[in-house]
Design a protein around this motif. Structure first.
Motif, PDB file in Angstrom:
ATOM      1  N   PRO A 107       0.662  -1.054   0.065  1.00 56.85           N
ATOM      2  CA  PRO A 107      -0.019  -0.029  -0.212  1.00 56.85           C
ATOM      3  C   PRO A 107       0.828   1.193   0.031  1.00 56.85           C
ATOM      4  O   PRO A 107       0.452   2.238  -0.647  1.00 56.85           O
ATOM      5  CB  PRO A 107      -0.759  -0.058   1.232  1.00 56.85           C
ATOM      6  CG  PRO A 107       0.024  -1.159   2.235  1.00 56.85           C
ATOM      7  CD  PRO A 107       0.529  -1.931   1.236  1.00 56.85           C
ATOM      8  N   ARG A 108       1.961   1.178   0.885  1.00 61.27           N
ATOM      9  CA  ARG A 108       2.814   2.318   0.677  1.00 61.27           C
ATOM     10  C   ARG A 108       3.408   2.831  -0.634  1.00 61.27           C
ATOM     11  O   ARG A 108       3.690   3.845  -1.022  1.00 61.27           O
ATOM     12  CB  ARG A 108       4.260   1.975   1.659  1.00 61.27           C
ATOM     13  CG  ARG A 108       3.737   1.643   3.119  1.00 61.27           C
ATOM     14  CD  ARG A 108       3.557   2.779   3.809  1.00 61.27           C
ATOM     15  NE  ARG A 108       3.523   2.716   5.280  1.00 61.27           N
ATOM     16  CZ  ARG A 108       3.946   3.293   6.015  1.00 61.27           C
ATOM     17  NH1 ARG A 108       4.654   4.395   5.502  1.00 61.27           N
ATOM     18  NH2 ARG A 108       3.786   3.395   7.294  1.00 61.27           N
ATOM     19  N   LEU A 109       3.777   1.504  -1.369  1.00 60.27           N
ATOM     20  CA  LEU A 109       4.360   1.814  -2.671  1.00 60.27           C
ATOM     21  C   LEU A 109       3.484   2.379  -3.680  1.00 60.27           C
ATOM     22  O   LEU A 109       3.663   3.468  -4.408  1.00 60.27           O
ATOM     23  CB  LEU A 109       4.837   0.403  -3.386  1.00 60.27           C
ATOM     24  CG  LEU A 109       5.563   0.532  -4.587  1.00 60.27           C
ATOM     25  CD1 LEU A 109       6.846   1.293  -4.575  1.00 60.27           C
ATOM     26  CD2 LEU A 109       5.735  -1.008  -5.352  1.00 60.27           C
ATOM     27  N   LEU A 149       6.432   4.956   0.804  1.00 64.50           N
ATOM     28  CA  LEU A 149       7.425   3.907   0.915  1.00 64.50           C
ATOM     29  C   LEU A 149       8.785   4.555   1.858  1.00 64.50           C
ATOM     30  O   LEU A 149       9.297   4.094   2.448  1.00 64.50           O
ATOM     31  CB  LEU A 149       7.930   3.599  -0.437  1.00 64.50           C
ATOM     32  CG  LEU A 149       8.864   2.388  -0.448  1.00 64.50           C
ATOM     33  CD1 LEU A 149       7.917   1.314   0.348  1.00 64.50           C
ATOM     34  CD2 LEU A 149       9.079   2.053  -1.768  1.00 64.50           C
ATOM     35  N   GLY A 150       8.796   6.146   1.365  1.00 61.74           N
ATOM     36  CA  GLY A 150      10.091   6.927   2.070  1.00 61.74           C
ATOM     37  C   GLY A 150       9.837   6.849   3.700  1.00 61.74           C
ATOM     38  O   GLY A 150      10.813   6.544   4.238  1.00 61.74           O
ATOM     39  N   GLN A 151       8.622   6.915   3.822  1.00 61.65           N
ATOM     40  CA  GLN A 151       8.475   7.060   5.374  1.00 61.65           C
ATOM     41  C   GLN A 151       8.765   5.778   6.154  1.00 61.65           C
ATOM     42  O   GLN A 151       9.325   5.566   6.913  1.00 61.65           O
ATOM     43  CB  GLN A 151       6.998   7.322   5.709  1.00 61.65           C
ATOM     44  CG  GLN A 151       6.654   8.817   5.669  1.00 61.65           C
ATOM     45  CD  GLN A 151       6.912   9.507   7.145  1.00 61.65           C
ATOM     46  OE1 GLN A 151       7.890   9.508   7.590  1.00 61.65           O
ATOM     47  NE2 GLN A 151       5.711   9.928   7.782  1.00 61.65           N
ATOM     48  N   LEU A 152       8.161   4.697   5.437  1.00 61.89           N
ATOM     49  CA  LEU A 152       8.427   3.478   5.779  1.00 61.89           C
ATOM     50  C   LEU A 152      10.074   3.031   5.966  1.00 61.89           C
ATOM     51  O   LEU A 152      10.288   2.640   7.038  1.00 61.89           O
ATOM     52  CB  LEU A 152       7.858   2.494   4.994  1.00 61.89           C
ATOM     53  CG  LEU A 152       8.066   0.762   5.300  1.00 61.89           C
ATOM     54  CD1 LEU A 152       7.076   0.557   6.592  1.00 61.89           C
ATOM     55  CD2 LEU A 152       7.346   0.055   4.156  1.00 61.89           C
ATOM     56  N   MET A 153      10.629   3.605   5.000  1.00 60.57           N
ATOM     57  CA  MET A 153      12.150   3.144   5.111  1.00 60.57           C
ATOM     58  C   MET A 153      12.907   3.904   6.131  1.00 60.57           C
ATOM     59  O   MET A 153      13.634   3.441   6.825  1.00 60.57           O
ATOM     60  CB  MET A 153      12.862   3.776   3.828  1.00 60.57           C
ATOM     61  CG  MET A 153      14.337   3.385   3.528  1.00 60.57           C
ATOM     62  SD  MET A 153      14.897   3.196   1.817  1.00 60.57           S
ATOM     63  CE  MET A 153      16.570   2.462   2.105  1.00 60.57           C
TER      64      MET A 153
END
Lengths: 293, 312
Positions: B90-92, B263-267
């Protein structure tokens, strides 16, 4: 007559006493940039003298509005924002300069080695650099920091290495081309020694592009550290640079306070200043090759 | 030529995956000590290594990881034991949505402005645009973002300052919520692309056939649009692709400012938690996007410029 005497600079009368940099008069934007850089360095060096309060002292209520004694107001713990900005300059600018210098040493040594030795050394070094540059720099920094943690030596090493790859490419190219230029050949034919050729012919002509590159690398480093700190992966408390100050003050923006904008603006102003100077240095460099600017 | 470039791209991608895996393996302080942090005793380290399969040779684990990644299986998160692939999907989608949203607006805008500046070379418009774009490039993304929040969101309340979308947010709401992040990204990449477009059009303008067209008495805009632009297309395409690749990095910071679940936040979260499988997966996705965009740029450039089709 030396080849050097034929450049337009040497012909122009030198009696007029105007301030010159690399033999050229800075234009308006370059002047603005130079002044910004000088002011920033002065603030960083003189921080304890200029700052109205020690950086860690709690001098009032948290998030107090700006007043006559605290020009930019107080932060989340009641510390003077202006004083923290002034001390933050030391860490932000000092660390970035250190890293950029380190990257230049690594990059230039490896670049010149690759260019002079050639063969497999050149091939191996160039492929390693290609590989490191195949990924976005920020993402690569994340990979390393996730394993090694975010201590300052790790930050220095990681960012210096990433920067060195770009310096390496430039240094290698410069070393390859400069040795084959006509004025260098002419000096050699005149029978000048190697040291004279390097110091009088090569270096003066290599300094503007190298200085411009230094400015660009500095901005890159400075912004990368600030970005990492902003994301919480760079400088850790109790130390604070401008990037981590933006992070600490970010929630205040929704209460119509400008707190996070001050450190962000400090970052922005310094990078704009450096870019103005770099832009000008690149333009005199291209003019030096006979193209109209 | 195109096949050759394609093969090179795949090789780079493979090398990057090796670097991502190797980087997190070889560096001192392995996964086990990263998880245990200060609680590490020799016994607990050995037990943790066994649990994670770290006692097997690195080459085997790399092969497993890569084949898993090729099937969309990135292993399990260390932090919450959930499947990395499910965390990422979902992030992607959110990140791709934001990047596309910005790109759709930025690309035509940048090329148009670049052409205008080139037509107007040396004029007031050109000079103003030059200084403004130089400043936009120099400034960090979060400065622009907070300026936008302060003036467009907090003071006048035009747009929300938090882009807290959920998978069920309808498309129109989504576009409003992500409006400010989009504008931030557009500002940054437009400046880059516009300067490069102008520079490549101007370098073509210096060639003799342009002078010929000028002597024929054609109007300036016609020369720029009909004669110079097609020949400047190859460098412009590669600049556009480079900037889209840059979007990938810019997105990380913009997501952090607007608390956008991408995705950036997740990373970033994973990096601070030393959650290596998630970092590896995100890193691989970002690197793949970066490499594919660069490859796509080169291939498009070869297709638009017949001169590049023959080996030098």
């Amino acid at each position: 007559m030396t080849v050097e005497a034929l450049t337009p600079d040497a012909i122009a009368p030198r009696r007029r006493r105007s301030i010159r940099l690399f033999g050229h008069k800075p234009n308006l934007t370059a002047w603005i940039g130079l002044i910004i850089i000088a002011l920033n360095i002065a603030v960083a060096v003189l921080a304890p003298l200029i700052a109205p309060y020690p950086q860690a002292d709690i001098v009032g209520d948290a998030w107090a509005d700006p007043d006559r004694l605290h020009w930019l107001g107080l932060d989340n713990l009641g510390r003077d924002i202006l004083s923290r900005l002034i001390y933050g300059a030391r860490l932000s600018i000092g660390l970035s300069s250190l890293i950029t210098g380190l990257a230049f040493v690594i990059g230039i040594v490896c670049g010149f080695t690759a260019a002079t030795l050639g063969g497999w050394v050149d091939a191996v070094l160039s492929r390693i650099v290609d590989l490191l540059l195949s990924m976005p720099v920020l993402i690569f920094a994340f990979m390393i920091l996730s394993v090694l943690g975010t201590d300052i030596p790790v930050l220095i090493g990681t960012i210096a290495l990433l920067n060195a790859t770009l310096v390496f490419r430039l240094a290698r190219a410069v070393a390859m081309t400069i040795a084959s230029l006509e004025y260098v050949e002419a000096a050699k034919v005149r029978g000048e020694g190697t040291w004279w050729v390097i110091s009088r012919e090569i270096l003066p002509n290599a300094i503007p592009p190298l200085a411009a590159e230094f400015g660009l690398r500095f901005c890159f480093t400075f912004l990368l550290i600030a970005a990492l700190s902003f994301l919480g992966l760079g400088i850790q408390p109790p130390l604070a640079d401008w990037g981590s100050m933006v992070k600490d003050y970010r929630d205040m923006i929704n209460l119509d306070s400008a707190a996070p904008l001050y450190p962000a603006a400090a970052i922005a102003i310094l990078t704009i200043g450096v870019n103005f100077v770099v832009d000008w240095m690149l333009s005199i460099h291209s003019r030096g090759h006979g193209e109209p600017a | 030529m195109i096949a050759q470039r394609f093969a090179l791209g795949l090789m780079t991608l493979f090398a990057a995956s090796l670097l991502i895996f190797g980087g997190t393996e070889i560096l001192p302080g392995d996964l086990a000590s990263a998880i245990l942090q200060n609680n590490a005793t020799p016994e607990s380290l050995a037990a943790m290594r066994k649990e994670l399969g770290l006692d097997r040779p690195a080459a085997t684990r790399y092969a497993e990881w890569l084949s898993g990644a090729a099937h969309g299986d990135f292993g399990h998160s260390l932090a919450n034991k959930r499947e990395v692939a499910n965390e990422i999907a979902p992030r992607l989608k959110n990140t791709i949505f934001l990047a596309l949203y910005a790109a759709v607006i930025a690309v035509p805008l940048a090329v148009g402005l670049g052409l205008l500046a080139a037509i107007n070379q040396g004029g007031v418009f050109d000079r103003v645009v030059n200084v403004v774009t130089l400043m936009t490039i120099s400034v960090p993304e979060y400065f622009l973002a907070y300026l936008l929040i302060k003036y467009l969101s907090v003071q006048f309340g035009f747009f929300p300052s938090l882009a807290n979308v959920t998978p069920n947010t309808p498309i129109l709401d989504r576009m409003t919520l992500t409006f400010l992040p989009m504008v931030t990204l557009v500002l940054v990449i437009t400046a880059h692309m516009m300067r490069m477009t102008r520079a490549s059009v101007l370098s073509v303008m210096a060639s003799p056939y342009i002078e010929m067209a000028l002597l024929k008495g054609l109007p300036k805009w016609r020369i720029v649009v009909r004669h110079a632009f097609p020949n400047a297309l190859a460098p412009i395409i590669s600049v556009v692709a480079l900037n889209l690749a840059y979007l990938i990095v810019g997105v990380v910071i913009v997501e952090a400012v607007f608390v956008y679940p991408g995705l950036g936040q997740l990373m970033v979260d994973a990096v601070s938690k030393h959650d290596v499988p998630v970092v590896q997966a995100c890193g691989l996705i970002f690197a793949a996007a970066f490499i594919l965009l660069n490859m796509g740029a080169d291939i498009l450039a070869i297709m638009t410029n017949p001169r590049l089709r023959h080996a030098r």
